[in-house]
Design a protein around this motif. Structure first.
Motif, mmCIF file in Angstrom:
data_model
loop_
_atom_site.group_PDB
_atom_site.id
_atom_site.type_symbol
_atom_site.label_atom_id
_atom_site.label_comp_id
_atom_site.label_asym_id
_atom_site.label_seq_id
_atom_site.Cartn_x
_atom_site.Cartn_y
_atom_site.Cartn_z
ATOM 1 N N GLN A 153 -7.730 10.625 -25.272
ATOM 2 C CA GLN A 153 -9.177 10.549 -25.082
ATOM 3 C C GLN A 153 -9.870 11.765 -25.700
ATOM 4 O O GLN A 153 -10.952 11.637 -26.296
ATOM 5 C CB GLN A 153 -9.494 10.436 -23.596
ATOM 6 N N ARG A 154 -9.263 12.936 -25.537
ATOM 7 C CA ARG A 154 -9.845 14.120 -26.155
ATOM 8 C C ARG A 154 -9.818 14.005 -27.674
ATOM 9 O O ARG A 154 -10.782 14.396 -28.364
ATOM 10 C CB ARG A 154 -9.111 15.386 -25.715
ATOM 11 N N ASN A 155 -8.728 13.476 -28.217
ATOM 12 C CA ASN A 155 -8.621 13.286 -29.662
ATOM 13 C C ASN A 155 -9.765 12.419 -30.169
ATOM 14 O O ASN A 155 -10.435 12.756 -31.159
ATOM 15 C CB ASN A 155 -7.267 12.650 -29.988
ATOM 16 N N LEU A 156 -10.015 11.306 -29.486
ATOM 17 C CA LEU A 156 -11.083 10.406 -29.906
ATOM 18 C C LEU A 156 -12.456 11.029 -29.682
ATOM 19 O O LEU A 156 -13.371 10.850 -30.499
ATOM 20 C CB LEU A 156 -10.969 9.085 -29.142
ATOM 21 N N ALA A 157 -12.609 11.774 -28.570
ATOM 22 C CA ALA A 157 -13.902 12.398 -28.287
ATOM 23 C C ALA A 157 -14.228 13.477 -29.309
ATOM 24 O O ALA A 157 -15.379 13.586 -29.773
ATOM 25 C CB ALA A 157 -13.896 12.984 -26.878
ATOM 26 N N VAL A 158 -13.236 14.276 -29.682
ATOM 27 C CA VAL A 158 -13.461 15.311 -30.696
ATOM 28 C C VAL A 158 -13.777 14.667 -32.044
ATOM 29 O O VAL A 158 -14.676 15.122 -32.777
ATOM 30 C CB VAL A 158 -12.217 16.220 -30.798
ATOM 31 N N ARG A 159 -13.050 13.597 -32.361
ATOM 32 C CA ARG A 159 -13.328 12.892 -33.615
ATOM 33 C C ARG A 159 -14.735 12.298 -33.616
ATOM 34 O O ARG A 159 -15.478 12.437 -34.592
ATOM 35 C CB ARG A 159 -12.301 11.779 -33.809
ATOM 36 N N ASP A 160 -15.106 11.617 -32.522
ATOM 37 C CA ASP A 160 -16.420 10.981 -32.463
ATOM 38 C C ASP A 160 -17.540 12.015 -32.498
ATOM 39 O O ASP A 160 -18.611 11.762 -33.076
ATOM 40 C CB ASP A 160 -16.527 10.132 -31.197
ATOM 41 N N ARG A 161 -17.334 13.179 -31.895
ATOM 42 C CA ARG A 161 -18.353 14.227 -31.958
ATOM 43 C C ARG A 161 -18.514 14.723 -33.396
ATOM 44 O O ARG A 161 -19.632 14.967 -33.868
ATOM 45 C CB ARG A 161 -17.985 15.376 -31.038
ATOM 46 N N ALA A 162 -17.385 14.867 -34.090
ATOM 47 C CA ALA A 162 -17.455 15.298 -35.490
ATOM 48 C C ALA A 162 -18.156 14.252 -36.348
ATOM 49 O O ALA A 162 -18.970 14.582 -37.219
ATOM 50 C CB ALA A 162 -16.049 15.571 -36.019
ATOM 51 N N LEU A 163 -17.865 12.966 -36.118
ATOM 52 C CA LEU A 163 -18.517 11.910 -36.886
ATOM 53 C C LEU A 163 -20.013 11.854 -36.581
ATOM 54 O O LEU A 163 -20.833 11.586 -37.480
ATOM 55 C CB LEU A 163 -17.854 10.558 -36.585
ATOM 56 N N ALA A 164 -20.382 12.102 -35.326
ATOM 57 C CA ALA A 164 -21.802 12.148 -34.981
ATOM 58 C C ALA A 164 -22.489 13.331 -35.658
ATOM 59 O O ALA A 164 -23.662 13.240 -36.057
ATOM 60 C CB ALA A 164 -21.967 12.234 -33.464
ATOM 61 N N TYR A 165 -21.760 14.424 -35.811
ATOM 62 C CA TYR A 165 -22.292 15.598 -36.511
ATOM 63 C C TYR A 165 -22.550 15.281 -37.978
ATOM 64 O O TYR A 165 -23.590 15.638 -38.543
ATOM 65 C CB TYR A 165 -21.284 16.733 -36.361
ATOM 66 N N ILE A 166 -21.613 14.548 -38.593
ATOM 67 C CA ILE A 166 -21.798 14.137 -39.992
ATOM 68 C C ILE A 166 -22.998 13.206 -40.119
ATOM 69 O O ILE A 166 -23.832 13.355 -41.025
ATOM 70 C CB ILE A 166 -20.516 13.455 -40.509
ATOM 71 N N ALA A 167 -23.096 12.235 -39.216
ATOM 72 C CA ALA A 167 -24.222 11.296 -39.255
ATOM 73 C C ALA A 167 -25.552 12.020 -39.055
ATOM 74 O O ALA A 167 -26.570 11.649 -39.648
ATOM 75 C CB ALA A 167 -24.041 10.224 -38.184
ATOM 76 N N LEU A 168 -25.547 13.078 -38.240
ATOM 77 C CA LEU A 168 -26.774 13.831 -37.999
ATOM 78 C C LEU A 168 -27.249 14.519 -39.270
ATOM 79 O O LEU A 168 -28.440 14.475 -39.612
ATOM 80 C CB LEU A 168 -26.539 14.853 -36.890
ATOM 81 N N TYR A 169 -26.340 15.131 -40.000
ATOM 82 C CA TYR A 169 -26.761 15.808 -41.226
ATOM 83 C C TYR A 169 -27.150 14.817 -42.310
ATOM 84 O O TYR A 169 -28.021 15.101 -43.135
ATOM 85 C CB TYR A 169 -25.678 16.767 -41.705
ATOM 86 N N LYS A 170 -26.522 13.642 -42.326
ATOM 87 C CA LYS A 170 -26.971 12.614 -43.264
ATOM 88 C C LYS A 170 -28.380 12.153 -42.896
ATOM 89 O O LYS A 170 -29.198 11.858 -43.771
ATOM 90 C CB LYS A 170 -26.012 11.420 -43.252
#
Length: 477
Positions: free
Chosen positions: A441-458
């Motif tokens: 769950q932490r693996n997926l949460a860290v990944r999803d937070r990183a992907l949300a960070y990428i989407a935010l800068y886009k």
């Protein structure tokens, strides 16, 4: 045919030079009086974001090098190589060069031109042939805003190419980062799933032992075996993700061979706390779609200016200087002719059709302003949503980390109880599974937070290089 000697030719040339100077002055005055103004673009960005990052303090956001927040040198190297070697970025760069070359070619439309030509003519009775060598020049004045409209269109086209090239870089950087994040997350998930398979295998062994000693049932043994099969199936999922993302990264780097270094598992990139509270809402104006809409307004204003100018006469100057030499007569005679005068093109019959073109351009300009407003509103909405999603994913990652800490503490307690004889292997295996599930769950949460960070800068849009200055200044008026 007007025949002039050298003195008369020079005198006439000086006269037409004065006429040309006067025409230039008139052209500038006409351009200033008749050019179409670029509409003032509405500023619909909010004063502040509704969604706010909840971190009390953290790393300051960096729009130009946002991926460095991951602190991963491998990712930094991949992005540097992608910006240099990616084929789509190179294509956009070549299109930018083409747009600049086209702008330089079209800007001379209202400059004087000079042509050299030779041709042979004969008299009507075919008794004498003449070799004619001459220079001719035409100069169309960009009166009534025609030159300004042409300039706006050319510069807007170059600016659109600049924006497209920058937008391609933003997209490629985001794609490289996203694929790298998913690859490392899949590799980390594969290690955890291998641990789950090992625990499930241990549970099968314990269930068989309990069945043999008549302390357990066949149902427990079958359930343990089924859970092992499921764990082994789940463990194959990250392998496909690693293969897909590694191949996608190879394409983004302009090659067909995935990086060998990416095959080795490495630390999953994790973001520190990032404070977006001081990020201005006006930052969204750097989005490529908003900048494109802005330049489309400038371009459409240029098209309207040309359409309005077409309602009025076109003025210009034409001149020619011809030397004629007899080729067939007994005595070679050289004659020189200089002709110059104004040119006028006046729409008469099709004036109504030209008026309809103006109406169409006016509607198109109004539509482009509305399209700009729509782009700003949609950009703000997307950025608001991305910021809220990043906050939600950050909170989720924090909660998952707390759950993992509790489950790891429970695993340590179960291991301790087993060592002192107050617990059995099944309790320890259960605690190990709970801890492994929390790590997943932490693996997926860290990944999803990183992907949300990428989407935010886009959603913010990324940095756009300086545009052509003249178009920017005209767009600001």
């Amino acid at each position: 045919m007007l025949m002039l000697d050298a003195t008369q030719t020079r005198r006439l040339a000086r006269t037409w030079l004065r006429v040309g100077t006067l025409a230039c002055t008139c052209m500038l005055a006409a351009c200033a009086s008749w050019q179409t103004a670029v509409p003032d673009l509405p500023k619909d960005t909010p004063a502040d974001w509704q969604a706010r990052n909840t971190a009390a303090a953290g790393l300051a956001p960096d729009l130009d090098h946002w991926w460095r927040a991951f602190g991963d040198p491998v990712l930094d190297d991949l992005i540097e190589r992608a910006q240099r070697d990616n084929l789509n970025i190179q294509i956009a760069g070549e299109r930018l060069l083409a747009a600049r070359a086209a702008r330089h070619a079209k800007r001379s439309q209202f400059w004087p031109n000079l042509n050299f030509r030779t041709f042979v003519e004969t008299t009507p009775n075919a008794s004498t042939g003449f070799l004619e060598v001459g220079l001719d020049s035409t100069w169309e004045f960009g009166f009534f805003g025609r030159a300004t409209g042409n300039k706006r269109i050319n510069l807007a086209d170059e600016n659109l190419a600049i924006i497209d090239e920058a937008a391609m870089r933003v997209s490629i950087v985001a794609e490289v980062t996203r694929n790298y994040i998913e690859l490392r997350a899949a590799q980390a998930r594969a290690q955890v799933l291998d641990d789950v398979v090992a625990v499930r295998r241990r549970q099968v062994e314990l269930a068989q032992t309990r069945l043999t000693t008549r302390m357990g049932s066949q149902l427990e043994a079958d359930r343990a075996q089924a859970e092992l099969q499921q764990a082994q199936s789940d463990a194959s999922e990250p392998t496909l993700t690693v293969t897909q993302t590694a191949q996608a990264l190879a394409v983004l780097l302009g090659t067909t061979t995935p990086e060998p270094a990416l095959r080795t598992a490495a630390r999953q990139p994790q973001l520190p706390a990032i404070d977006f509270r001081q990020t201005p809402a006006d930052l969204v104006r750097t989005r490529a779609d908003i900048r494109r809409a802005e330049q489309n307004v400038v371009r459409t204003a240029g098209e309207l200016g040309i359409a309005r100018a077409d309602l009025w006469p076109k003025f210009g100057i034409y001149s020619t200087f011809i030397s004629s030499t007899s080729l067939t007569s007994t005595h070679l005679n050289d004659d020189f002719v200089f002709i110059a005068g104004p040119t006028i093109s006046l729409p008469i019959v099709d004036w109504g059709a030209r008026r309809q073109v103006v109406n169409a351009r006016e509607a198109a300009l109004h539509a482009s302003v509305l399209a700009y407003r729509e782009a700003v509103i949609e950009g703000v909405a997307e950025a608001q949503t991305a910021l809220a999603q990043f906050d939600a994913k950050s909170a989720l990652a924090e909660n998952v980390q707390k759950t993992l800490t509790l489950n790891e503490r429970g695993l340590q307690s179960a291991q301790t109880m087993q060592r002192i004889g107050l617990g059995d292997g099944l309790e320890t295996a259960g605690a190990s599974l709970a801890a492994a599930q929390s790590r997943l769950q932490r693996n997926l949460a860290v990944r999803d937070r990183a992907l949300a960070y990428i989407a935010l800068y886009k959603a913010f849009g990324g940095a756009i290089p300086p545009l052509a200055k003249d178009a920017v200044q005209e767009g600001a008026r």
